[in-house]
Structure formats: structure tokens, C-alpha cells
Design an enzyme around this catalytic site. Structure first.
Site, mmCIF file in Angstrom:
data_model
loop_
_atom_site.group_PDB
_atom_site.id
_atom_site.type_symbol
_atom_site.label_atom_id
_atom_site.label_comp_id
_atom_site.label_asym_id
_atom_site.label_seq_id
_atom_site.Cartn_x
_atom_site.Cartn_y
_atom_site.Cartn_z
ATOM 1 C CD GLU A 291 63.021 -4.216 9.945
ATOM 2 O OE1 GLU A 291 63.202 -3.589 8.892
ATOM 3 O OE2 GLU A 291 62.738 -3.664 11.032
ATOM 4 C CG HIS A 320 88.221 -17.736 23.423
ATOM 5 N ND1 HIS A 320 89.033 -18.745 23.885
ATOM 6 C CD2 HIS A 320 88.814 -17.256 22.301
ATOM 7 C CE1 HIS A 320 90.093 -18.844 23.094
ATOM 8 N NE2 HIS A 320 89.982 -17.956 22.120
ATOM 9 C CE LYS A 433 57.888 1.141 13.574
ATOM 10 N NZ LYS A 433 58.036 1.515 12.173
HETATM 11 O O1 LIG Z 1 63.568 5.345 8.466
HETATM 12 P P1 LIG Z 1 62.385 5.192 9.380
HETATM 13 O O2 LIG Z 1 61.090 5.373 8.681
HETATM 14 O O3 LIG Z 1 62.513 6.095 10.564
HETATM 15 O O4 LIG Z 1 62.379 3.705 9.914
HETATM 16 C C1 LIG Z 1 63.372 3.202 10.742
HETATM 17 C C2 LIG Z 1 63.293 1.703 10.792
HETATM 18 O O5 LIG Z 1 62.023 1.307 11.283
HETATM 19 C C3 LIG Z 1 61.518 0.213 10.528
HETATM 20 O O6 LIG Z 1 60.546 0.705 9.671
HETATM 21 C C4 LIG Z 1 60.867 -0.828 11.368
HETATM 22 O O7 LIG Z 1 61.695 -1.257 12.360
HETATM 23 C C5 LIG Z 1 62.741 -0.283 9.747
HETATM 24 O O8 LIG Z 1 62.387 -1.025 8.637
HETATM 25 C C6 LIG Z 1 63.404 1.007 9.446
HETATM 26 O O9 LIG Z 1 64.720 0.841 9.009
#
Ligand SMILES: O=P(O)(O)OC[C@H]1O[C@](O)(CO)[C@@H](O)[C@@H]1O
Length: 464
Positions: A291, A320, A433
Site C-alpha cells: 500500500e 518444497h 470500495k
Molecule cells: O482502519 P480502517 O479505516 O478500517 O482501514 C482498514 C484498512 O483499509 C485501508 O484503508 C485500505 O485497504 C488500509 O489502509 C487500512 O489498514
């Protein structure tokens, strides 16, 4: 707590000039390294990089320990609801610092700690099977989300609330602690409006850098991990990883080596612990590296599509499985071994009566065997011209993993500077998202839903 770093097998003097890194290439980075260092110092002083200070901040630790003491008196089980940076560090350190059978031990033998479960997925099977193991009256949930809105965590929270309420009635709020942003987000509002217990994730500390906040400290303290020792380990690393001379600074040096290796086409970064206890640390690091460094645009807004791909392997298991590829496949990997000097226990290998050709094993131990296999893999990779390096820990203790984690965090930040990207954001994750919100009917996402339908139709033309 000294972490050793052997990078001999990354160097051109061993690997040759094509894939190995020369002294001249490393020295050529010096002006940039110094500029990045100065920039980090300024941003740290201005308060934009607060995770640097976490190992030294005693206040939150005392508050976490007080709350953990309270919860330990009330409950038997703790369940973390969180994903990504809100779960992976806890999973990694629970595996590193508590025995495999922790949850099966009587309370006394867990050092008074609770049984710990981490729900970081929304697979209905995983969630319901975990809840089936637990009694609601004996269970506290830590709802951990920096943003306070992550769909997976919020859905789990709703299910857990319903599950607990049906069993304990109006006292259901006592079974939840919300760990979130100090001021904003739905969870913070809920804590204020409904009177849930809560902890704050300091402003400016993103999820994947938040292990040394209540995100990791609270669940680990509840499981009985010595969190003061964990932070002391991180603090002991702090001086080394802020040295300006990048050749003496293991975090900067490893970032520089990985960056130069990437430039030579070694674009896959394998983390390979030779230790069951350290195996999940590679999961935590995978998010941190992916990330932070996987970016479409650089700091000037140029399209770059950059970032090393982190891969997890486990020694000896993957000798393995994946190692055949590492030895003979494309020249596109750097392997980083994690290796404890002392495994903390050992098993002698007895003679195997009647088995011919195995007598050589007798009198040796499993610690000897796993150590020999790591060295054999490193030497063979090198002979095949494959870059590799080793981070060694004196033993797997709260101090040593605290130091390693802090080092890898600073390494990632510095690598962001070398790659010229912002290591603290993750814009690419947000796009996916939005489609999820649209499909789940979130108001305001109607247009996104139409966009999804059009794209989905285009992408579903080859169906068997
Ligand atoms: O702590 P939050 O805001 O729920 O986010 C969870 C995860 O989602 C992200 O924002 C995106 O995957 C990560 O960077 C983060 O660790």
C-alpha cells in the site's frame, strides 16, 4: 536489541554487476538519501509523521494497560473486528509472542491473558464459526477502524452487536470497545453518542503504521503480551534508523538496496521467515510495502505505475514449494530471510531404528536443521545469481520484534522517498470500495452502480 542485517548477497562483488549492487551505485544514492533524510526530519519536527514518536509516548500505554486490566477482570475472550492495518499487526505479533495453543491453555498459563480471536474477513463461514466458539457473556469485541467506516468492520460490528444483545440484553455496550480516530468518523460519533468505551488512534497515524497505538497494543496486552517490552524494543531501534549516514542505518540501507535492485528488474520482494513464530510478520509487511509503494503517480503527478510486489514465503516449508521458482525462474526477486539466532527451544533428533541412510541425523537438532537449511538456501540462491539478504533477531521476543517492526516502518517511509511516491496514502484501494458501496445500495452511489453495470457487462462476455 540488535537486529543483524547481512546484505552481502545483494552486492555486485558477489552476484556480478548485472543484478548485484555496486559500491558506486550505493554511493551514487547518497545525495538523494541525505535529502530524503532531511525532509523526513522536517516533517517529523512539524508533527506530520507522529508514528516516529509512538515508542516514546508513555501516556497511551498506561491508559491501554489500565483498560486491559479492567477488561481482563470482566471477560474470557477478546475478538478483534478490523481489517488491514487494524488486524495484521495483531495477528503477526500474537503468532510471534504467544504460544500456538494460547487459546487452549487455562487462564493461569496464559499469564492471565484472554483468548484472542481476530476476524479480519467477512466470509460468513469464518465469522459464524468463530462466534460459535464463544459465549457472548464472556466476550469483549474491539472494533478497530481508523476511518470508522470500513464496510467489513462495520458489518462485523453490527452482527456482533446483535449477537451480544440477544444474549446479555441492555448491558451489551459493555462488551464493545471502539478504537478509532480521536475526532472524526462514524465510530467516534457512536462512542460519544452512545457511551461506548473507546480508544484513540493518534491523528496522522495511518492504519498500516498503527501497530504501536491501541490498534495493536490493546489486543496484545489483553492476550498477555508485554507491550512495554515491545515498545522498548522499538525505542531501542529508533536511534539506528534515524542516522543520517544511510550506510549505517539498517532501515535506510535496506530501502536503498531494495530500490536499486528494483531498478535492475528485481521487482518482487519476497519475505521468507525461517520461523513459524515470525511467519505472519510477512503478512503485516506485505500490506506495509504494497500500500505504501504501489502507486500510479509520483509526487510530481507523473504517471509512474511503480512498486515492488511483496510475496510471502516460509522456510523451510516453501523450499518444497516456491523455491524452485526462486532458483530457476525469472531474475525478478529479492529474498529477505528473517532468522532468529535462538529459537527458544530445541528438539534432538533421535536415531530412527531400521531406517538405512538416515543415521547422519542422529545427534543433531531441529534448530540446527532449520538453520542449516536457511544457510543452504541462501548460498544456493547466490550461486544461481539470485539476490538475497538476512535480517536476524537474537531471539523472538517482544523487544526484538518491536525493533524489527519499527525498522521496517522507517524503511518503508524512506523507500517512499526513493521511489518518489507518497507512502502514506492508498488511493487505488478507494476505487474498488466505491463499487462495493454502490452494489450494497449506499445512498449517493447510484451513478457508480450504473457505471458498474456497464463495466460488468463488458467484462462478462466469456462465460462458460
Ligand atoms: O482502519 P480502517 O479505516 O478500517 O482501514 C482498514 C484498512 O483499509 C485501508 O484503508 C485500505 O485497504 C488500509 O489502509 C487500512 O489498514
Amino acid at each position: 536489541m540488535s537486529i543483524g542485517f547481512d546484505y552481502t548477497n545483494m552486492m555486485a562483488s558477489v552476484l556480478g554487476p548485472e543484478r548485484g549492487i555496486s559500491e558506486a551505485e550505493l554511493e551514487g544514492l547518497r545525495p538523494r538519501a541525505e535529502a530524503i533524510h532531511r525532509d523526513l526530519l522536517v516533517r517529523r519536527e512539524e508533527g506530520f509523521l507522529p508514528f516516529y514518536e509512538l515508542p516514546f509516548d508513555k501516556g497511551p500505554v498506561d491508559a491501554v494497560l489500565t483498560l486491559a486490566g479492567e477488561l481482563c477482570r470482566q471477560f474470557e475472550n477478546v475478538v478483534v473486528l478490523g481489517i488491514g492495518g487494524s488486524a495484521l499487526g495483531t495477528l503477526a505479533l500474537f503468532r510471534a509472542l504467544c504460544p500456538l495453543h494460547h487459546n487452549f491453555l487455562p487462564r493461569k498459563e496464559r499469564g492471565g491473558g484472554l483468548r484472542l480471536f481476530v476476524l479480519d474477513n467477512v466470509d460468513p463461514v469464518g465469522v459464524s464459526e468463530t462466534l460459535d466458539l464463544l459465549a457472548p457473556a464472556e466476550t469483549v469485541f474491539l472494533v478497530i477502524s481508523k476511518s470508522g467506516s470500513t464496510v467489513e468492520t462495520m458489518s462485523q460490528f453490527s452482527i456482533a452487536l446483535d449477537w451480544v444483545s440477544r444474549s446479555v440484553g441492555t448491558s451489551f455496550r459493555d462488551h464493545f470497545v471502539l478504537v478509532t480516530d480521536p475526532v472524526s468518523g462514524a465510530l467516534r460519533k457512536l462512542a460519544a453518542d452512545e457511551g461506548y468505551r473507546s480508544c484513540s488512534i493518534p491523528e496522522g497515524v495511518g492504519g498500516r503504521f498503527s501497530l504501536f497505538t491501541p490498534v495493536g497494543l490493546l489486543p496484545l496486552a489483553l492476550a498477555g503480551v508485554d507491550i512495554r517490552a515491545l515498545l522498548a524494543g522499538a525505542a531501542s531501534m529508533a536511534e539506528r534508523v534515524t542516522l543520517e549516514n544511510f550506510r549505517e542505518n539498517p532501515a535506510y540501507l535496506n530501502a536503498a538496496l531494495q530500490y536499486l535492485a528494483y531498478g535492475k528488474g528485481l521487482r518482487i520482494s519476497v519475505m521468507m521467515p525461517y520461523s513459524d513464530r515470525l511467519r505472519d510478520l510477512a503478512d503485516w509487511f506485505r500490506q506495509l510495502w504494497a500500500e505504501s509503494l504501489g502507486k500510479k503517480v509520483d509526487l510530481q503527478g507523473n504517471l509512474v505505475h511503480v512498486g515492488p510486489t511483496p510475496v510471502k514465503a516460509l522456510g523451510t516449508t516453501d523450499q518444497h514449494s516456491q523455491v524452485q521458482l526462486y532458483m530457476e525462474g525469472p531474475f525478478d526477486k529479492v529474498v529477505t530471510f528473517l532468522s532468529p539466532d535462538d529459537y527458544g527451544c530445541d528438539l534432538a533428533i533421535p536415531s530412527l531404528a531400521g531406517a538405512s541412510g538416515l543415521a547422519y541425523l542422529e545427534g543433531h537438532t531441529l534448530a540446527e536443521l532449520i538453520r542449516c537449511e536457511q544457510q543452504a538456501t541462501a548460498v544456493t540462491l547466490t550461486q544461481n545469481g539470485r539476490a538475497n539478504c538476512t535480517l536476524s533477531l537474537p531471539a523472538v521476543t517482544p523487544e526484538s520484534v518491536g525493533a524489527l517492526i519499527y525498522m521496517l516502518e522507517i524503511q518503508t517511509l524512506f523507500a517512499g522517498g526513493l521511489f518518489g511516491v507518497n507512502p502514506l496514502d492508498q488511493p487505488g484501494v478507494e476505487e474498488g470500495k466505491d463499487f462495493t458501496y454502490a452494489l450494497m445500495g449506499r445512498p449517493g452511489y447510484e451513478e457508480k452502480k450504473e457505471e458498474f453495470s456497464r463495466a460488468f457487462q463488458r467484462q462478462s462476455r466469456y462465460l462458460l
